[in-house]
Enzyme design. Structure first.
Site, PDB file in Angstrom:
ATOM      1  N   GLN A  37       0.803  -1.226   0.000  1.00  0.00           N
ATOM      2  CA  GLN A  37       0.000   0.000   0.000  1.00  0.00           C
ATOM      3  C   GLN A  37       0.837   1.277   0.000  1.00  0.00           C
ATOM      4  OE1 GLN A  37      -2.592  -1.728   3.316  1.00  0.00           O
ATOM      5  NE2 GLN A  37      -4.101  -0.574   2.155  1.00  0.00           N
ATOM      6  N   HIS A  57      -1.675  -5.340 -12.675  1.00  0.00           N
ATOM      7  CA  HIS A  57      -1.195  -5.189 -14.050  1.00  0.00           C
ATOM      8  C   HIS A  57      -2.035  -6.002 -15.035  1.00  0.00           C
ATOM      9  CE1 HIS A  57       3.017  -4.130 -12.252  1.00  0.00           C
ATOM     10  NE2 HIS A  57       2.178  -3.114 -12.217  1.00  0.00           N
ATOM     11  N   ASP A  70       2.325   0.607  -8.070  1.00  0.00           N
ATOM     12  CA  ASP A  70       3.684   0.688  -8.657  1.00  0.00           C
ATOM     13  C   ASP A  70       4.544   1.728  -7.940  1.00  0.00           C
ATOM     14  OD1 ASP A  70       2.791  -1.182 -10.419  1.00  0.00           O
ATOM     15  OD2 ASP A  70       3.096   0.010 -12.244  1.00  0.00           O
ATOM     16  N   ARG A  95       3.670   0.401  12.968  1.00  0.00           N
ATOM     17  CA  ARG A  95       3.439  -0.941  12.437  1.00  0.00           C
ATOM     18  C   ARG A  95       3.542  -0.892  10.913  1.00  0.00           C
ATOM     19  NH1 ARG A  95      -2.134  -3.991  11.251  1.00  0.00           N
ATOM     20  NH2 ARG A  95      -1.162  -5.868  10.426  1.00  0.00           N
ATOM     21  N   HIS A 140       1.313  -9.190   4.748  1.00  0.00           N
ATOM     22  CA  HIS A 140       0.140  -8.333   4.555  1.00  0.00           C
ATOM     23  C   HIS A 140      -0.250  -8.426   3.069  1.00  0.00           C
ATOM     24  CE1 HIS A 140      -2.056  -4.754   6.526  1.00  0.00           C
ATOM     25  NE2 HIS A 140      -2.654  -4.947   5.373  1.00  0.00           N
ATOM     26  N   ASN A 184      -1.526 -10.674   8.539  1.00  0.00           N
ATOM     27  CA  ASN A 184      -2.579  -9.691   8.672  1.00  0.00           C
ATOM     28  C   ASN A 184      -3.870 -10.252   8.081  1.00  0.00           C
ATOM     29  OD1 ASN A 184      -3.524  -6.835   9.163  1.00  0.00           O
ATOM     30  ND2 ASN A 184      -4.061  -7.087   7.014  1.00  0.00           N
ATOM     31  N   ASN A 325      -8.008  -6.095  14.463  1.00  0.00           N
ATOM     32  CA  ASN A 325      -8.384  -4.966  13.610  1.00  0.00           C
ATOM     33  C   ASN A 325      -9.892  -4.795  13.704  1.00  0.00           C
ATOM     34  OD1 ASN A 325      -5.753  -5.019  12.756  1.00  0.00           O
ATOM     35  ND2 ASN A 325      -6.201  -5.591  10.642  1.00  0.00           N
ATOM     36  N   TYR A 327     -13.121  -2.216  12.167  1.00  0.00           N
ATOM     37  CA  TYR A 327     -13.621  -1.050  11.432  1.00  0.00           C
ATOM     38  C   TYR A 327     -15.132  -0.899  11.550  1.00  0.00           C
ATOM     39  CZ  TYR A 327      -9.058  -0.695   9.263  1.00  0.00           C
ATOM     40  OH  TYR A 327      -7.717  -0.545   9.062  1.00  0.00           O
ATOM     41  N   GLU A 397      -5.362  -2.277  14.119  1.00  0.00           N
ATOM     42  CA  GLU A 397      -5.895  -1.313  13.146  1.00  0.00           C
ATOM     43  C   GLU A 397      -7.256  -0.825  13.593  1.00  0.00           C
ATOM     44  OE1 GLU A 397      -6.152  -2.552   8.995  1.00  0.00           O
ATOM     45  OE2 GLU A 397      -4.217  -3.568   9.158  1.00  0.00           O
TER      46      GLU A 397
HETATM   47  C1  GAL Z   1      -7.699  -3.701   6.558  1.00  0.00           C
HETATM   48  C2  GAL Z   1      -6.342  -3.919   5.938  1.00  0.00           C
HETATM   49  C3  GAL Z   1      -5.617  -2.668   5.587  1.00  0.00           C
HETATM   50  C4  GAL Z   1      -6.505  -1.531   5.126  1.00  0.00           C
HETATM   51  C5  GAL Z   1      -7.788  -1.439   5.938  1.00  0.00           C
HETATM   52  C6  GAL Z   1      -8.808  -0.458   5.410  1.00  0.00           C
HETATM   53  O1  GAL Z   1      -8.518  -4.798   6.349  1.00  0.00           O
HETATM   54  O2  GAL Z   1      -5.533  -4.664   6.796  1.00  0.00           O
HETATM   55  O3  GAL Z   1      -4.618  -2.989   4.674  1.00  0.00           O
HETATM   56  O4  GAL Z   1      -6.680  -1.510   3.787  1.00  0.00           O
HETATM   57  O5  GAL Z   1      -8.417  -2.672   6.010  1.00  0.00           O
HETATM   58  O6  GAL Z   1      -9.587  -1.011   4.411  1.00  0.00           O
END
Ligand code: GAL
Length: 504
Positions: A37, A57, A70, A95, A140, A184, A325, A327, A397
Protein backbone atom coordinates in the site's frame (compact mmCIF):
# COMPACT_ATOMS: atom_id res chain seq x y z
CA UNK A 1 -24.67 -3.66 31.59
CA UNK A 2 -26.61 -1.04 29.63
CA UNK A 3 -27.15 1.09 32.72
CA UNK A 4 -23.47 0.78 33.65
CA UNK A 5 -22.52 1.91 30.15
CA UNK A 6 -24.81 4.88 30.22
CA UNK A 7 -23.50 5.97 33.60
CA UNK A 8 -19.91 5.52 32.55
CA UNK A 9 -20.43 7.42 29.29
CA UNK A 10 -22.01 10.19 31.29
CA UNK A 11 -19.04 10.26 33.66
CA UNK A 12 -16.62 10.16 30.76
CA UNK A 13 -18.31 13.12 29.13
CA UNK A 14 -19.03 15.18 32.23
CA UNK A 15 -16.10 14.71 34.56
CA UNK A 16 -13.08 15.24 32.37
CA UNK A 17 -10.11 15.54 34.57
CA UNK A 18 -10.81 12.33 36.45
CA UNK A 19 -8.75 9.18 36.12
CA UNK A 20 -11.42 7.61 33.90
CA UNK A 21 -10.28 9.24 30.72
CA UNK A 22 -6.67 8.20 31.13
CA UNK A 23 -5.22 5.23 29.34
CA UNK A 24 -3.41 2.79 31.63
CA UNK A 25 0.29 3.46 32.21
CA UNK A 26 2.25 1.50 29.63
CA UNK A 27 -0.60 1.60 27.10
CA UNK A 28 0.97 2.27 23.70
CA UNK A 29 -0.19 4.23 20.68
CA UNK A 30 0.87 3.57 17.11
CA UNK A 31 -0.09 3.89 13.47
CA UNK A 32 0.10 1.36 10.67
CA UNK A 33 0.74 0.87 6.96
CA UNK A 34 1.45 -2.13 4.73
CA UNK A 35 4.17 -2.76 2.15
CA UNK A 36 2.13 -2.95 -1.05
CA UNK A 37 0.00 0.00 0.00
CA UNK A 38 2.88 2.45 0.55
CA UNK A 39 6.24 1.24 -0.73
CA UNK A 40 6.03 1.51 -4.51
CA UNK A 41 9.34 0.43 -6.05
CA UNK A 42 7.46 -2.60 -7.37
CA UNK A 43 10.40 -3.71 -9.53
CA UNK A 44 13.21 -1.76 -7.83
CA UNK A 45 16.55 -3.51 -7.49
CA UNK A 46 16.03 -7.26 -7.43
CA UNK A 47 12.45 -7.31 -6.14
CA UNK A 48 10.20 -9.74 -7.96
CA UNK A 49 6.45 -9.49 -8.52
CA UNK A 50 3.93 -10.08 -5.80
CA UNK A 51 0.41 -11.28 -6.53
CA UNK A 52 -0.78 -7.67 -6.12
CA UNK A 53 1.67 -6.43 -8.76
CA UNK A 54 0.50 -9.16 -11.12
CA UNK A 55 -3.19 -8.65 -10.33
CA UNK A 56 -3.22 -4.88 -10.83
CA UNK A 57 -1.19 -5.19 -14.05
CA UNK A 58 -3.24 -8.05 -15.51
CA UNK A 59 -6.69 -6.85 -14.46
CA UNK A 60 -6.44 -3.04 -14.28
CA UNK A 61 -10.22 -2.73 -14.42
CA UNK A 62 -10.52 -4.57 -11.13
CA UNK A 63 -9.16 -1.44 -9.40
CA UNK A 64 -10.85 1.97 -9.12
CA UNK A 65 -9.47 4.30 -11.82
CA UNK A 66 -7.21 1.48 -13.04
CA UNK A 67 -4.62 2.50 -10.45
CA UNK A 68 -1.98 0.30 -8.84
CA UNK A 69 0.77 0.27 -6.22
CA UNK A 70 3.68 0.69 -8.66
CA UNK A 71 4.68 3.96 -6.98
CA UNK A 72 2.03 4.33 -4.24
CA UNK A 73 3.44 6.68 -1.55
CA UNK A 74 6.96 5.96 -2.82
CA UNK A 75 7.93 5.02 0.72
CA UNK A 76 10.69 2.82 -0.71
CA UNK A 77 12.49 6.10 -1.40
CA UNK A 78 10.71 8.43 1.04
CA UNK A 79 10.87 6.32 4.22
CA UNK A 80 12.70 9.10 6.08
CA UNK A 81 9.65 11.33 5.76
CA UNK A 82 7.46 8.51 7.13
CA UNK A 83 9.73 8.19 10.15
CA UNK A 84 9.57 11.95 10.61
CA UNK A 85 5.76 11.82 10.54
CA UNK A 86 5.70 8.99 13.08
CA UNK A 87 7.88 11.20 15.31
CA UNK A 88 5.69 14.29 14.72
CA UNK A 89 2.71 12.31 15.94
CA UNK A 90 4.64 11.14 19.00
CA UNK A 91 3.95 7.47 18.21
CA UNK A 92 5.19 4.81 20.59
CA UNK A 93 5.34 2.35 17.68
CA UNK A 94 4.98 2.19 13.93
CA UNK A 95 3.44 -0.94 12.44
CA UNK A 96 4.57 -1.71 8.89
CA UNK A 97 4.82 -4.89 6.87
CA UNK A 98 7.66 -6.52 5.00
CA UNK A 99 7.27 -7.48 1.38
CA UNK A 100 8.16 -11.16 1.02
CA UNK A 101 9.35 -10.81 -2.62
CA UNK A 102 11.42 -7.73 -1.72
CA UNK A 103 13.36 -9.64 0.94
CA UNK A 104 13.36 -13.05 -0.76
CA UNK A 105 13.08 -12.42 -4.51
CA UNK A 106 12.82 -16.13 -5.34
CA UNK A 107 10.21 -16.64 -2.62
CA UNK A 108 12.68 -18.99 -0.91
CA UNK A 109 15.62 -18.25 1.38
CA UNK A 110 18.23 -19.39 -1.16
CA UNK A 111 19.06 -15.75 -1.71
CA UNK A 112 18.38 -12.74 0.49
CA UNK A 113 18.09 -9.42 -1.34
CA UNK A 114 20.78 -6.97 -0.20
CA UNK A 115 18.59 -4.04 -1.29
CA UNK A 116 15.55 -5.41 0.56
CA UNK A 117 17.61 -6.00 3.69
CA UNK A 118 19.04 -2.48 3.51
CA UNK A 119 15.62 -0.89 3.07
CA UNK A 120 14.14 -2.57 6.14
CA UNK A 121 17.31 -2.00 8.18
CA UNK A 122 17.16 1.71 7.34
CA UNK A 123 13.51 1.94 8.31
CA UNK A 124 13.96 0.02 11.57
CA UNK A 125 17.07 1.96 12.58
CA UNK A 126 15.48 5.27 11.58
CA UNK A 127 12.51 4.55 13.84
CA UNK A 128 14.65 3.42 16.76
CA UNK A 129 16.77 6.57 16.52
CA UNK A 130 13.59 8.55 17.19
CA UNK A 131 12.58 6.24 20.02
CA UNK A 132 9.77 4.60 18.02
CA UNK A 133 9.34 0.84 18.23
CA UNK A 134 9.04 -1.06 14.98
CA UNK A 135 6.10 -3.50 14.95
CA UNK A 136 6.47 -5.76 11.93
CA UNK A 137 3.86 -7.74 10.02
CA UNK A 138 5.41 -10.54 7.98
CA UNK A 139 2.51 -11.09 5.62
CA UNK A 140 0.14 -8.33 4.56
CA UNK A 141 -1.11 -10.01 1.36
CA UNK A 142 1.78 -9.57 -1.12
CA UNK A 143 2.75 -13.18 -1.84
CA UNK A 144 5.59 -13.81 -4.32
CA UNK A 145 4.02 -14.73 -7.68
CA UNK A 146 6.30 -17.75 -7.91
CA UNK A 147 4.73 -19.24 -4.80
CA UNK A 148 1.25 -18.49 -6.10
CA UNK A 149 2.15 -20.40 -9.24
CA UNK A 150 2.87 -23.34 -6.95
CA UNK A 151 -0.61 -23.12 -5.44
CA UNK A 152 -0.09 -20.34 -2.90
CA UNK A 153 -2.05 -20.75 0.31
CA UNK A 154 -3.87 -23.84 -0.96
CA UNK A 155 -0.63 -25.84 -1.11
CA UNK A 156 0.20 -27.28 2.34
CA UNK A 157 3.93 -26.88 1.57
CA UNK A 158 3.48 -23.14 1.97
CA UNK A 159 3.48 -23.64 5.72
CA UNK A 160 7.22 -24.39 5.48
CA UNK A 161 7.88 -21.71 2.86
CA UNK A 162 6.36 -19.15 5.20
CA UNK A 163 8.24 -20.54 8.18
CA UNK A 164 11.52 -20.19 6.25
CA UNK A 165 10.68 -16.59 5.37
CA UNK A 166 9.80 -15.88 9.01
CA UNK A 167 13.07 -17.39 10.22
CA UNK A 168 14.99 -15.19 7.78
CA UNK A 169 13.24 -12.06 9.06
CA UNK A 170 13.67 -13.02 12.74
CA UNK A 171 17.38 -13.66 12.13
CA UNK A 172 17.98 -10.41 10.24
CA UNK A 173 15.89 -8.00 12.29
CA UNK A 174 14.99 -9.73 15.57
CA UNK A 175 17.75 -7.97 17.49
CA UNK A 176 15.75 -4.73 17.01
CA UNK A 177 12.17 -5.81 16.25
CA UNK A 178 10.47 -7.04 19.40
CA UNK A 179 6.88 -7.32 18.18
CA UNK A 180 6.05 -9.58 15.24
CA UNK A 181 2.71 -10.18 13.59
CA UNK A 182 2.79 -13.26 11.38
CA UNK A 183 -0.32 -12.61 9.28
CA UNK A 184 -2.58 -9.69 8.67
CA UNK A 185 -6.21 -10.78 8.48
CA UNK A 186 -6.15 -14.38 7.27
CA UNK A 187 -9.88 -14.02 6.61
CA UNK A 188 -9.05 -11.59 3.78
CA UNK A 189 -6.22 -13.79 2.48
CA UNK A 190 -8.53 -16.82 2.21
CA UNK A 191 -12.00 -15.42 1.61
CA UNK A 192 -11.50 -12.39 -0.67
CA UNK A 193 -9.82 -14.48 -3.38
CA UNK A 194 -11.58 -17.81 -2.95
CA UNK A 195 -15.06 -16.78 -1.77
CA UNK A 196 -15.46 -13.62 -3.86
CA UNK A 197 -12.79 -13.60 -6.61
CA UNK A 198 -12.17 -9.92 -5.83
CA UNK A 199 -8.58 -10.18 -4.59
CA UNK A 200 -5.67 -12.12 -6.03
CA UNK A 201 -5.60 -14.94 -6.90
CA UNK A 202 -9.03 -14.26 -8.40
CA UNK A 203 -10.05 -17.92 -8.44
CA UNK A 204 -13.42 -18.14 -6.82
CA UNK A 205 -14.02 -21.54 -5.23
CA UNK A 206 -16.18 -20.92 -2.17
CA UNK A 207 -16.60 -23.64 0.40
CA UNK A 208 -13.48 -25.49 -0.73
CA UNK A 209 -10.35 -23.44 -1.49
CA UNK A 210 -11.11 -20.93 1.28
CA UNK A 211 -11.21 -23.72 3.87
CA UNK A 212 -7.99 -25.33 2.65
CA UNK A 213 -6.32 -21.89 2.78
CA UNK A 214 -7.75 -21.35 6.27
CA UNK A 215 -6.06 -24.46 7.61
CA UNK A 216 -2.72 -23.80 5.88
CA UNK A 217 -2.46 -20.20 6.99
CA UNK A 218 -3.06 -21.15 10.62
CA UNK A 219 -0.39 -23.81 10.48
CA UNK A 220 2.04 -21.44 8.75
CA UNK A 221 1.52 -19.00 11.63
CA UNK A 222 2.09 -21.71 14.24
CA UNK A 223 5.28 -22.94 12.57
CA UNK A 224 6.67 -19.39 12.56
CA UNK A 225 5.69 -19.00 16.21
CA UNK A 226 7.49 -22.23 17.12
CA UNK A 227 10.63 -21.12 15.29
CA UNK A 228 10.64 -17.85 17.23
CA UNK A 229 10.05 -19.73 20.45
CA UNK A 230 12.80 -22.27 19.94
CA UNK A 231 15.45 -20.29 18.10
CA UNK A 232 15.06 -16.62 18.98
CA UNK A 233 13.01 -15.96 22.10
CA UNK A 234 15.77 -16.54 24.64
CA UNK A 235 18.09 -14.25 22.73
CA UNK A 236 15.70 -11.45 21.75
CA UNK A 237 12.82 -11.60 24.27
CA UNK A 238 10.26 -10.48 21.70
CA UNK A 239 6.62 -11.38 21.09
CA UNK A 240 4.75 -12.99 18.22
CA UNK A 241 1.04 -12.73 17.47
CA UNK A 242 -1.44 -12.84 14.61
CA UNK A 243 -3.88 -10.14 13.50
CA UNK A 244 -7.50 -10.87 12.69
CA UNK A 245 -10.03 -8.66 10.99
CA UNK A 246 -13.06 -8.54 13.11
CA UNK A 247 -16.33 -7.48 11.80
CA UNK A 248 -18.47 -7.23 14.91
CA UNK A 249 -21.62 -9.23 14.17
CA UNK A 250 -24.70 -8.88 16.35
CA UNK A 251 -28.13 -10.45 16.10
CA UNK A 252 -30.63 -8.40 14.08
CA UNK A 253 -33.22 -9.37 16.68
CA UNK A 254 -33.00 -11.67 19.70
CA UNK A 255 -34.37 -14.70 17.87
CA UNK A 256 -31.26 -14.69 15.66
CA UNK A 257 -28.79 -14.81 18.55
CA UNK A 258 -27.70 -18.41 17.96
CA UNK A 259 -27.12 -17.76 14.27
CA UNK A 260 -25.19 -14.58 14.96
CA UNK A 261 -22.90 -16.43 17.38
CA UNK A 262 -22.24 -18.85 14.54
CA UNK A 263 -21.49 -15.90 12.25
CA UNK A 264 -19.00 -14.57 14.82
CA UNK A 265 -17.33 -17.98 14.85
CA UNK A 266 -17.20 -17.91 11.06
CA UNK A 267 -15.64 -14.46 11.04
CA UNK A 268 -13.39 -14.69 14.07
CA UNK A 269 -13.36 -18.26 15.40
CA UNK A 270 -12.22 -19.85 12.13
CA UNK A 271 -9.01 -17.84 12.39
CA UNK A 272 -8.64 -17.79 16.18
CA UNK A 273 -10.11 -20.83 17.92
CA UNK A 274 -7.27 -23.23 17.02
CA UNK A 275 -4.70 -20.81 18.43
CA UNK A 276 -6.42 -19.02 21.30
CA UNK A 277 -9.13 -21.35 22.66
CA UNK A 278 -8.11 -23.68 25.47
CA UNK A 279 -9.54 -26.68 23.57
CA UNK A 280 -7.89 -25.79 20.25
CA UNK A 281 -9.17 -27.07 16.89
CA UNK A 282 -11.95 -25.62 14.76
CA UNK A 283 -14.90 -23.88 16.43
CA UNK A 284 -17.01 -26.98 17.30
CA UNK A 285 -20.29 -25.48 16.11
CA UNK A 286 -18.90 -24.92 12.60
CA UNK A 287 -16.93 -28.14 12.48
CA UNK A 288 -20.19 -30.06 13.06
CA UNK A 289 -22.24 -27.86 10.76
CA UNK A 290 -19.86 -28.02 7.78
CA UNK A 291 -19.44 -31.79 8.22
CA UNK A 292 -23.22 -32.19 8.20
CA UNK A 293 -23.62 -29.98 5.12
CA UNK A 294 -20.78 -31.70 3.28
CA UNK A 295 -22.43 -35.08 3.84
CA UNK A 296 -25.72 -33.81 2.47
CA UNK A 297 -23.90 -32.38 -0.54
CA UNK A 298 -22.39 -35.79 -1.30
CA UNK A 299 -18.81 -35.26 -0.15
CA UNK A 300 -17.00 -38.32 1.20
CA UNK A 301 -15.60 -36.21 4.04
CA UNK A 302 -16.08 -32.68 5.39
CA UNK A 303 -15.05 -29.81 3.13
CA UNK A 304 -13.35 -28.45 6.23
CA UNK A 305 -9.96 -30.19 6.41
CA UNK A 306 -9.35 -31.83 9.76
CA UNK A 307 -6.36 -31.08 11.98
CA UNK A 308 -4.15 -33.99 13.01
CA UNK A 309 -3.47 -34.37 16.71
CA UNK A 310 0.05 -32.94 16.19
CA UNK A 311 -1.28 -29.96 14.23
CA UNK A 312 -3.77 -29.19 16.96
CA UNK A 313 -1.00 -29.26 19.52
CA UNK A 314 1.27 -27.08 17.40
CA UNK A 315 -1.45 -24.48 17.01
CA UNK A 316 -2.86 -24.35 20.53
CA UNK A 317 -1.30 -21.52 22.51
CA UNK A 318 0.92 -20.33 19.64
CA UNK A 319 0.59 -16.67 20.59
CA UNK A 320 1.91 -13.96 22.85
CA UNK A 321 -0.90 -11.53 22.02
CA UNK A 322 -4.03 -11.18 19.91
CA UNK A 323 -3.85 -8.55 17.17
CA UNK A 324 -7.31 -7.14 16.54
CA UNK A 325 -8.38 -4.97 13.61
CA UNK A 326 -11.78 -3.35 13.83
CA UNK A 327 -13.62 -1.05 11.43
CA UNK A 328 -17.29 -1.89 11.15
CA UNK A 329 -20.26 -4.07 12.18
CA UNK A 330 -23.11 -6.13 10.77
CA UNK A 331 -26.42 -7.46 12.08
CA UNK A 332 -27.24 -11.10 11.25
CA UNK A 333 -30.53 -12.84 10.62
CA UNK A 334 -31.57 -16.12 9.06
CA UNK A 335 -32.00 -15.88 5.29
CA UNK A 336 -35.60 -16.00 4.11
CA UNK A 337 -36.59 -18.89 1.85
CA UNK A 338 -35.23 -18.21 -1.65
CA UNK A 339 -33.47 -15.00 -0.57
CA UNK A 340 -30.35 -14.27 -2.62
CA UNK A 341 -27.16 -14.14 -0.56
CA UNK A 342 -24.01 -12.38 -1.72
CA UNK A 343 -20.45 -13.53 -1.10
CA UNK A 344 -18.82 -13.71 2.33
CA UNK A 345 -17.38 -11.72 4.05
CA UNK A 346 -18.18 -8.38 2.37
CA UNK A 347 -21.78 -9.43 1.64
CA UNK A 348 -23.65 -12.18 3.47
CA UNK A 349 -22.65 -15.53 4.99
CA UNK A 350 -24.04 -18.18 2.60
CA UNK A 351 -22.12 -21.01 4.32
CA UNK A 352 -24.41 -20.65 7.34
CA UNK A 353 -27.43 -19.26 5.48
CA UNK A 354 -27.21 -15.85 7.15
CA UNK A 355 -28.15 -12.45 5.76
CA UNK A 356 -25.94 -9.65 7.06
CA UNK A 357 -27.45 -6.19 7.28
CA UNK A 358 -26.59 -2.81 8.73
CA UNK A 359 -28.54 -0.85 11.25
CA UNK A 360 -30.01 2.45 10.00
CA UNK A 361 -28.16 4.55 12.58
CA UNK A 362 -24.73 3.25 11.52
CA UNK A 363 -23.61 6.06 9.24
CA UNK A 364 -21.73 5.19 6.05
CA UNK A 365 -18.03 6.07 5.70
CA UNK A 366 -16.13 6.39 2.39
CA UNK A 367 -15.77 2.66 1.63
CA UNK A 368 -18.82 0.73 0.40
CA UNK A 369 -18.49 -1.86 3.20
CA UNK A 370 -17.98 0.63 6.03
CA UNK A 371 -20.68 1.74 8.49
CA UNK A 372 -19.74 3.51 11.68
CA UNK A 373 -20.63 1.66 14.90
CA UNK A 374 -18.28 2.61 17.76
CA UNK A 375 -19.87 0.14 20.22
CA UNK A 376 -18.74 -2.66 17.90
CA UNK A 377 -15.12 -2.31 18.97
CA UNK A 378 -16.00 -2.73 22.64
CA UNK A 379 -18.37 -5.62 21.95
CA UNK A 380 -15.69 -7.37 19.95
CA UNK A 381 -13.08 -6.91 22.67
CA UNK A 382 -15.48 -8.29 25.28
CA UNK A 383 -16.36 -11.26 23.03
CA UNK A 384 -12.67 -12.12 22.64
CA UNK A 385 -12.20 -12.06 26.39
CA UNK A 386 -15.25 -14.26 26.97
CA UNK A 387 -14.22 -16.74 24.32
CA UNK A 388 -10.46 -16.97 24.85
CA UNK A 389 -9.89 -15.76 28.40
CA UNK A 390 -7.80 -12.95 29.72
CA UNK A 391 -5.47 -12.67 26.74
CA UNK A 392 -3.35 -9.67 25.88
CA UNK A 393 -4.94 -7.75 23.01
CA UNK A 394 -3.18 -5.24 20.78
CA UNK A 395 -5.57 -3.27 18.57
CA UNK A 396 -3.56 -3.40 15.35
CA UNK A 397 -5.90 -1.31 13.15
CA UNK A 398 -8.80 1.07 13.52
CA UNK A 399 -9.57 4.08 11.37
CA UNK A 400 -11.99 5.88 9.09
CA UNK A 401 -12.32 6.23 5.32
CA UNK A 402 -13.46 9.26 3.38
CA UNK A 403 -13.89 9.89 -0.31
CA UNK A 404 -12.50 13.42 -0.15
CA UNK A 405 -9.04 14.72 0.65
CA UNK A 406 -10.03 17.43 3.11
CA UNK A 407 -7.47 18.35 5.71
CA UNK A 408 -10.21 19.41 8.08
CA UNK A 409 -11.37 15.78 8.51
CA UNK A 410 -13.66 16.17 11.48
CA UNK A 411 -15.58 12.95 10.67
CA UNK A 412 -12.34 11.07 11.16
CA UNK A 413 -11.59 12.93 14.39
CA UNK A 414 -15.02 11.96 15.67
CA UNK A 415 -14.50 8.33 14.65
CA UNK A 416 -11.22 8.17 16.57
CA UNK A 417 -12.70 9.88 19.58
CA UNK A 418 -15.76 7.61 19.71
CA UNK A 419 -13.74 4.44 19.24
CA UNK A 420 -11.05 5.36 21.75
CA UNK A 421 -13.82 6.06 24.24
CA UNK A 422 -15.18 2.55 23.68
CA UNK A 423 -11.70 1.10 24.09
CA UNK A 424 -11.42 2.87 27.45
CA UNK A 425 -14.78 1.42 28.47
CA UNK A 426 -13.62 -2.07 27.52
CA UNK A 427 -10.50 -1.62 29.63
CA UNK A 428 -12.05 0.06 32.65
CA UNK A 429 -15.54 -1.39 32.79
CA UNK A 430 -15.07 -4.83 31.25
CA UNK A 431 -11.50 -5.49 32.35
CA UNK A 432 -10.26 -6.39 28.87
CA UNK A 433 -6.47 -6.49 28.72
CA UNK A 434 -5.91 -4.07 25.82
CA UNK A 435 -2.26 -3.05 25.69
CA UNK A 436 -2.19 -0.71 22.73
CA UNK A 437 -4.03 0.98 19.89
CA UNK A 438 -2.99 1.44 16.26
CA UNK A 439 -4.50 4.03 13.94
CA UNK A 440 -5.01 2.97 10.34
CA UNK A 441 -3.34 4.68 8.68
CA UNK A 442 -0.26 6.89 8.96
CA UNK A 443 -0.59 8.30 5.43
CA UNK A 444 -3.15 7.92 2.61
CA UNK A 445 -2.22 4.93 0.51
CA UNK A 446 -3.29 2.36 -2.08
CA UNK A 447 -6.57 1.07 -0.67
CA UNK A 448 -6.64 -2.27 -2.54
CA UNK A 449 -9.48 -2.46 -5.09
CA UNK A 450 -10.57 1.06 -4.14
CA UNK A 451 -7.17 2.30 -5.34
CA UNK A 452 -6.68 5.94 -4.31
CA UNK A 453 -10.40 6.78 -4.42
CA UNK A 454 -10.82 6.53 -0.64
CA UNK A 455 -8.48 7.77 2.08
CA UNK A 456 -7.79 6.61 5.62
CA UNK A 457 -4.73 8.77 6.33
CA UNK A 458 -3.87 10.89 9.34
CA UNK A 459 -1.75 12.60 6.70
CA UNK A 460 -2.92 13.45 3.21
CA UNK A 461 -0.67 12.33 0.35
CA UNK A 462 -0.73 14.22 -2.95
CA UNK A 463 -0.68 11.39 -5.49
CA UNK A 464 -0.57 13.88 -8.38
CA UNK A 465 2.71 15.24 -7.11
CA UNK A 466 5.82 13.22 -8.00
CA UNK A 467 7.21 14.21 -4.56
CA UNK A 468 4.15 12.57 -2.93
CA UNK A 469 3.97 15.43 -0.44
CA UNK A 470 2.47 14.42 2.91
CA UNK A 471 0.38 16.95 4.89
CA UNK A 472 -1.05 16.57 8.40
CA UNK A 473 -4.84 16.50 8.71
CA UNK A 474 -6.88 17.63 11.71
CA UNK A 475 -7.07 13.96 12.76
CA UNK A 476 -3.26 13.90 12.98
CA UNK A 477 -3.33 16.87 15.35
CA UNK A 478 -6.09 15.25 17.36
CA UNK A 479 -4.28 11.91 17.63
CA UNK A 480 -0.99 13.62 18.56
CA UNK A 481 -2.90 15.36 21.36
CA UNK A 482 -4.34 12.09 22.68
CA UNK A 483 -0.87 10.52 22.66
CA UNK A 484 0.72 13.49 24.41
CA UNK A 485 -1.93 13.54 27.14
CA UNK A 486 -2.18 9.73 27.30
CA UNK A 487 -5.85 10.47 27.77
CA UNK A 488 -9.05 11.56 26.08
CA UNK A 489 -9.49 15.17 26.97
CA UNK A 490 -12.58 17.22 26.25
CA UNK A 491 -10.36 20.30 26.26
CA UNK A 492 -8.90 19.07 23.01
CA UNK A 493 -12.14 19.90 21.20
CA UNK A 494 -14.37 22.96 21.46
CA UNK A 495 -18.16 22.82 21.41
CA UNK A 496 -18.12 22.62 17.58
CA UNK A 497 -15.68 19.74 17.77
CA UNK A 498 -12.85 21.92 16.49
CA UNK A 499 -9.41 20.92 17.71
CA UNK A 500 -8.00 23.27 20.32
CA UNK A 501 -4.71 21.53 20.92
CA UNK A 502 -1.54 22.99 19.53
CA UNK A 503 0.02 19.70 18.48
CA UNK A 504 1.64 19.69 15.03
C1 GAL B 1 -7.70 -3.70 6.56
C2 GAL B 1 -6.34 -3.92 5.94
C3 GAL B 1 -5.62 -2.67 5.59
C4 GAL B 1 -6.50 -1.53 5.13
C5 GAL B 1 -7.79 -1.44 5.94
C6 GAL B 1 -8.81 -0.46 5.41
O1 GAL B 1 -8.52 -4.80 6.35
O2 GAL B 1 -5.53 -4.66 6.80
O3 GAL B 1 -4.62 -2.99 4.67
O4 GAL B 1 -6.68 -1.51 3.79
O5 GAL B 1 -8.42 -2.67 6.01
O6 GAL B 1 -9.59 -1.01 4.41
Amino acid sequence: MLLKTVVFCFLLKSTWGTEDRKFPPGFKFGAATASYQVEGGWNADDKTESIWDAFTHTYPDAIANRSNGDVACDSYRLWKRDVEIAAELGLDFYRFSMSWPRLLPSGFPDKISEAGKKYYNNLIDGLLEKGIEPVVTLYHWDLPVRLQDLGGWTNPLITDWFADYARTAFALFGDRVKTWITMNEPIVVCELPYSTGMFPPPTRDPGVANLICNKNILIAHAKAYKIYDEEFRAMYQGEVGITNQLLWIEAETEEHEELSEMARELCTGMYSHAIFHKDGGWPPVLEKYIAMKSKKEGWPRSRLPAFTREEKKLLKGSFDFYGMNYYTSRAARKARPGEKLTDWPLGDAPEIDAKLTKRPHWTPAGSAWFFDNPEGIRNQLVWLKKRYGDIKILITENGYSSKDRRLDDMNRVKYYQDHLEQVLLAIKEDGVNVVGYTAWTLIDNFEWTDGYSVNFGLYDVDFNDPARTRTARASARYYAGVIKRHALDSNQLDSDNKILSDEL
